[in-house]
Design a protein around this motif. Sequence first.
Motif, PDB file in Angstrom:
ATOM      1  N   ASP A 197       0.826  -1.201   0.000  1.00  0.00           N
ATOM      2  CA  ASP A 197       0.000   0.000   0.000  1.00  0.00           C
ATOM      3  C   ASP A 197       0.861   1.252   0.000  1.00  0.00           C
ATOM      4  O   ASP A 197       1.549   1.544   0.991  1.00  0.00           O
ATOM      5  CB  ASP A 197      -0.935  -0.025   1.221  1.00  0.00           C
ATOM      6  CG  ASP A 197      -1.972   1.086   1.150  1.00  0.00           C
ATOM      7  OD1 ASP A 197      -2.018   1.789   0.113  1.00  0.00           O
ATOM      8  OD2 ASP A 197      -2.729   1.238   2.128  1.00  0.00           O
TER       9      ASP A 197
ATOM     10  N   HIS B 108     -11.331   4.485  -3.358  1.00  0.00           N
ATOM     11  CA  HIS B 108     -10.675   5.157  -4.484  1.00  0.00           C
ATOM     12  C   HIS B 108     -11.552   5.102  -5.736  1.00  0.00           C
ATOM     13  O   HIS B 108     -11.767   6.108  -6.408  1.00  0.00           O
ATOM     14  CB  HIS B 108      -9.347   4.441  -4.790  1.00  0.00           C
ATOM     15  CG  HIS B 108      -8.144   5.247  -4.451  1.00  0.00           C
ATOM     16  ND1 HIS B 108      -6.892   4.700  -4.446  1.00  0.00           N
ATOM     17  CD2 HIS B 108      -7.980   6.558  -4.138  1.00  0.00           C
ATOM     18  CE1 HIS B 108      -6.017   5.631  -4.120  1.00  0.00           C
ATOM     19  NE2 HIS B 108      -6.662   6.762  -3.921  1.00  0.00           N
TER      20      HIS B 108
ATOM     21  N   LYS C 130      -7.555  -3.683   2.667  1.00  0.00           N
ATOM     22  CA  LYS C 130      -6.993  -2.718   1.711  1.00  0.00           C
ATOM     23  C   LYS C 130      -7.810  -2.649   0.421  1.00  0.00           C
ATOM     24  O   LYS C 130      -8.164  -1.578  -0.046  1.00  0.00           O
ATOM     25  CB  LYS C 130      -5.548  -3.092   1.409  1.00  0.00           C
ATOM     26  CG  LYS C 130      -4.804  -1.946   0.786  1.00  0.00           C
ATOM     27  CD  LYS C 130      -4.321  -2.231  -0.581  1.00  0.00           C
ATOM     28  CE  LYS C 130      -3.813  -0.985  -1.236  1.00  0.00           C
ATOM     29  NZ  LYS C 130      -3.139  -1.235  -2.496  1.00  0.00           N
TER      30      LYS C 130
HETATM   31  C1  CS2 Z   1      -5.602   2.860  -7.020  1.00  0.00           C
HETATM   32  C2  CS2 Z   1      -4.358   2.138  -6.515  1.00  0.00           C
HETATM   33  O1  CS2 Z   1      -5.171   3.086  -9.331  1.00  0.00           O
HETATM   34  C3  CS2 Z   1      -5.892   2.573  -8.481  1.00  0.00           C
HETATM   35  O2  CS2 Z   1      -6.852   1.892  -8.806  1.00  0.00           O
HETATM   36  O3  CS2 Z   1      -6.693   2.549  -6.229  1.00  0.00           O
HETATM   37  O4  CS2 Z   1      -3.324   2.189  -7.422  1.00  0.00           O
HETATM   38  C4  CS2 Z   1      -3.905   2.704  -5.157  1.00  0.00           C
HETATM   39  O5  CS2 Z   1      -3.396   3.996  -5.271  1.00  0.00           O
HETATM   40  C5  CS2 Z   1      -2.850   1.839  -4.505  1.00  0.00           C
HETATM   41  O6  CS2 Z   1      -3.331   0.529  -4.396  1.00  0.00           O
HETATM   42  C6  CS2 Z   1      -2.451   2.384  -3.136  1.00  0.00           C
HETATM   43  O7  CS2 Z   1      -1.743   1.445  -2.421  1.00  0.00           O
END
Ligand code: CS2
Length: 446
Positions: free
Chosen positions: A178, A251, A243
Motif C-alpha cells: 500500500d 478510491h 486494503k
Molecule cells: C488505485 C491504486 O489506481 C488505483 O486503482 O486505487 O493504485 C492505489 O493507489 C494503490 O493501491 C495504493 O496502495
Amino acid sequence: MLDRSGGDWRICGVSCRSAAVHDQLAPQDCLYTVAERSVSGTRLRLVQAMAEVLVAPQNPAAVIAAIARPATHLITLTVTEKGYCRDPATGRLDSRHADILHDLQNPSNPRSAPGLLVAGLRARHQNGVAAPTILCCDNLPQNGAAVRAVVVELARRLDPHLADWLEGNATFPSSMVDRIVPATTPDDITQAEQQLGVRDLALVVTEPFTQWVIEDRFAGPRPPLELAGAQWVDDIRPFELAKLRLLNGSHSTLAYLGLALGYRFVHEAMADQDLRTLVEQLMRDELAPTLAPAAGLDPRNYQRRILERFGNSALPYPLSQIAMDGSQKLPQRLLAPLQERLANGRSAPLAVLVIAAWILYCAGLGRSEPYKVDDPLATRFREIAQRAGGSAAGLVAGFLDCSGVFGAELAAAAGFRRQLTTVTTQLMQHGVRAGVRARPGETTHG
Ligand code: CS2
C-alpha cells in the motif's frame, strides 16, 4: 533495507512494455530519487538498490536469462491487474488473450508477464537451478495464488514436467502493498530539481505512508525486508481484504463519482462534503462489516488514515488514473463485498450507486467533457452503449452480461438487477449530484 543491513541484494528491473523507465534510469546509473510529499513538506531520498533495467520487448532473451540466473532468488511482480491475462471471475488463465495465444505459439519469445515467467522458469529448471520465490505485489485477492494459477496453467500447456516442478518447489506468497504513487509529471521533475540541484528523470513521487505485508513462505533466501518496515504474516487475507475494499473500493468510488462531478484529483473530490460523507458511510456501513478482525488492524483507525491520506493536497492524484481498468478492479473492490452482503440478506445501496456510476462512465456518459475509456473491455462497453440507445435497463443488462466482471451469481440476482436499474435511471435523469446527496441507506430487497 540495504542502508541498514548492507549485503549484496540488488534489483534487476524488467519492463514488460515500454522502454521509458529503462531510458530514464540507464543514463543515471539506475539511481533515482523518491520524493515523499505531504502538506508539511517534501522528503527526498536517493535509492541505490537497482542494478540494471531490462526491457522485455527489446530483449526477451535477457529477461529469461535473468529469471534463470542462480543468483536470482526473488521475483516480484507489479504489472497491474490486467497484466496477469486471467479471467477475473474464474481466476483462470485467459487462453483467448492475444498475448497468451502468441506465447503458446512462441514460448521462447514471449510477450506476456506469465509467458516471460514460464520461459525463465523453464530455463531455470533445465539448468538445475533451485526454484525461486515469486511474489505478487498487485491489488488482487490472494495474489500469490492468482499468479500461481496462471503460471502453472501456462506451464502445463507447454511442459507438464515444468508445471509439476513449479507446483512442488516454487513458492508464491501473497502480499499486500500500500502506497499511493501518482504518475510523475514534468512539473514534479522541475520542482524536485529545485531542491536537488540535478534533474532526475526517474523521479518517483509518493506519500509518506507505506505498508508491505508479506506471507512468510520463501523457497530460498529471504531479504531482511522487515528492516525497512515490511511485516511477515502467516495469512494475508485480513490485510488484503481491508486494503482492497476500504482503500481501493473508496478510491474507485471517488473516481467514478468525482469525475462525474467535474473533479480531476482525489484530494479535490475529498474536499466535496457530499462525496466525503458518502465515502465515510460506504466504508463504515457497507465495506467494514464484511471484514474479518485481524491482529494489529483497528478498522476505525484504518478508515481514518485512508481519509487523511486521500486528503493529501501536496500529492495530486488523478482520478482518471484510478478510473482505468475498472472491469479488472471492481470485482474485488466492490462486487465481492456487495455479493457477500446480499448473501447475508443485507443490501449495499452505496456500492450499487458506485456500480451505476461506473456503468455510465464506461458507456461514455460519465463526464461532461470528452474522455477515453481505458479498459480491456472498452470496445465491448461501446457496443453495449450503442445497443442500449440511452435505456438504463439496456445498459444494465449489457453490463451484467459481462461474465468476467459480475460472475453468474450476481448477474442472476433479480433484486440487485432491479436496484441497479433504478439507480442508473435516477443518475441519468437527475444527475450524479442528486444521487450522491440522496445517500441511500440500507433497505432490504429480495
Ligand atoms: C488505485 C491504486 O489506481 C488505483 O486503482 O486505487 O493504485 C492505489 O493507489 C494503490 O493501491 C495504493 O496502495
